[in-house]
Design a protein around this motif. Structure first.
Motif, short mmCIF file in Angstrom:
data_model
loop_
_atom_site.label_atom_id
_atom_site.label_comp_id
_atom_site.label_asym_id
_atom_site.label_seq_id
_atom_site.Cartn_x
_atom_site.Cartn_y
_atom_site.Cartn_z
N GLY A 16 15.31 10.47 3.89
CA GLY A 16 14.70 9.89 2.71
C GLY A 16 15.25 8.52 2.41
O GLY A 16 15.91 7.88 3.24
N ALA A 17 14.96 8.08 1.22
CA ALA A 17 15.35 6.73 0.83
C ALA A 17 16.85 6.62 0.63
O ALA A 17 17.50 7.54 0.16
N VAL A 24 15.90 -1.45 -4.83
CA VAL A 24 14.73 -2.33 -4.74
C VAL A 24 13.59 -1.77 -5.59
O VAL A 24 12.92 -2.51 -6.31
N ALA A 25 13.38 -0.47 -5.55
CA ALA A 25 12.33 0.15 -6.34
C ALA A 25 12.59 -0.03 -7.84
O ALA A 25 11.68 -0.36 -8.60
N ALA A 31 10.93 -5.57 -13.06
CA ALA A 31 10.15 -6.81 -13.06
C ALA A 31 8.75 -6.58 -13.62
O ALA A 31 8.25 -7.38 -14.42
N ILE A 32 8.13 -5.49 -13.24
CA ILE A 32 6.80 -5.15 -13.76
C ILE A 32 6.88 -4.91 -15.27
O ILE A 32 6.01 -5.37 -16.02
N ALA A 33 7.90 -4.21 -15.72
CA ALA A 33 8.05 -3.93 -17.14
C ALA A 33 8.22 -5.23 -17.94
O ALA A 33 7.66 -5.37 -19.03
N ILE A 34 8.96 -6.18 -17.40
CA ILE A 34 9.16 -7.45 -18.10
C ILE A 34 7.84 -8.22 -18.21
O ILE A 34 7.51 -8.77 -19.27
N VAL A 35 7.07 -8.23 -17.14
CA VAL A 35 5.78 -8.93 -17.17
C VAL A 35 4.84 -8.27 -18.18
O VAL A 35 4.21 -8.95 -18.99
N VAL A 36 4.77 -6.96 -18.16
CA VAL A 36 3.90 -6.24 -19.11
C VAL A 36 4.37 -6.48 -20.53
O VAL A 36 3.56 -6.70 -21.43
N TYR A 37 5.67 -6.45 -20.75
CA TYR A 37 6.22 -6.70 -22.09
C TYR A 37 5.84 -8.09 -22.58
O TYR A 37 5.47 -8.27 -23.74
#
Length: 64
Positions: A16-17, A24-25, A31-37
């Motif tokens: 597994g990972a 990284v995940a 990063a996605i949460a910051i952009v959405v925020y």
């Protein structure tokens, strides 16, 4: 197989990972949460400003 044995088997399993992949995940999710925020934060702020302006106009039109 008991739940405890299954858990221990899962912990000992080296497939597994790896930690770097998890890091990284997590970084990608942050990063996605910051952009959405940022996007939603600005939209919500704009809506609140519009509502405040309407309330202010209504109060002054009512003579208060």
């Amino acid at each position: 197989m008991s739940l405890k044995q299954k858990f221990l088997s899962l912990v000992k399993d080296e497939q597994g990972a790896e930690l770097a992949e998890y890091a990284v995940a997590v970084a990608l999710l942050v990063a996605i949460a910051i952009v959405v925020y940022k996007l939603l934060g600005n939209a919500i702020n704009d809506q609140n400003s519009g509502t405040a302006a309407k309330v202010s106009t209504a109060v002054s039109d009512a003579g208060f």
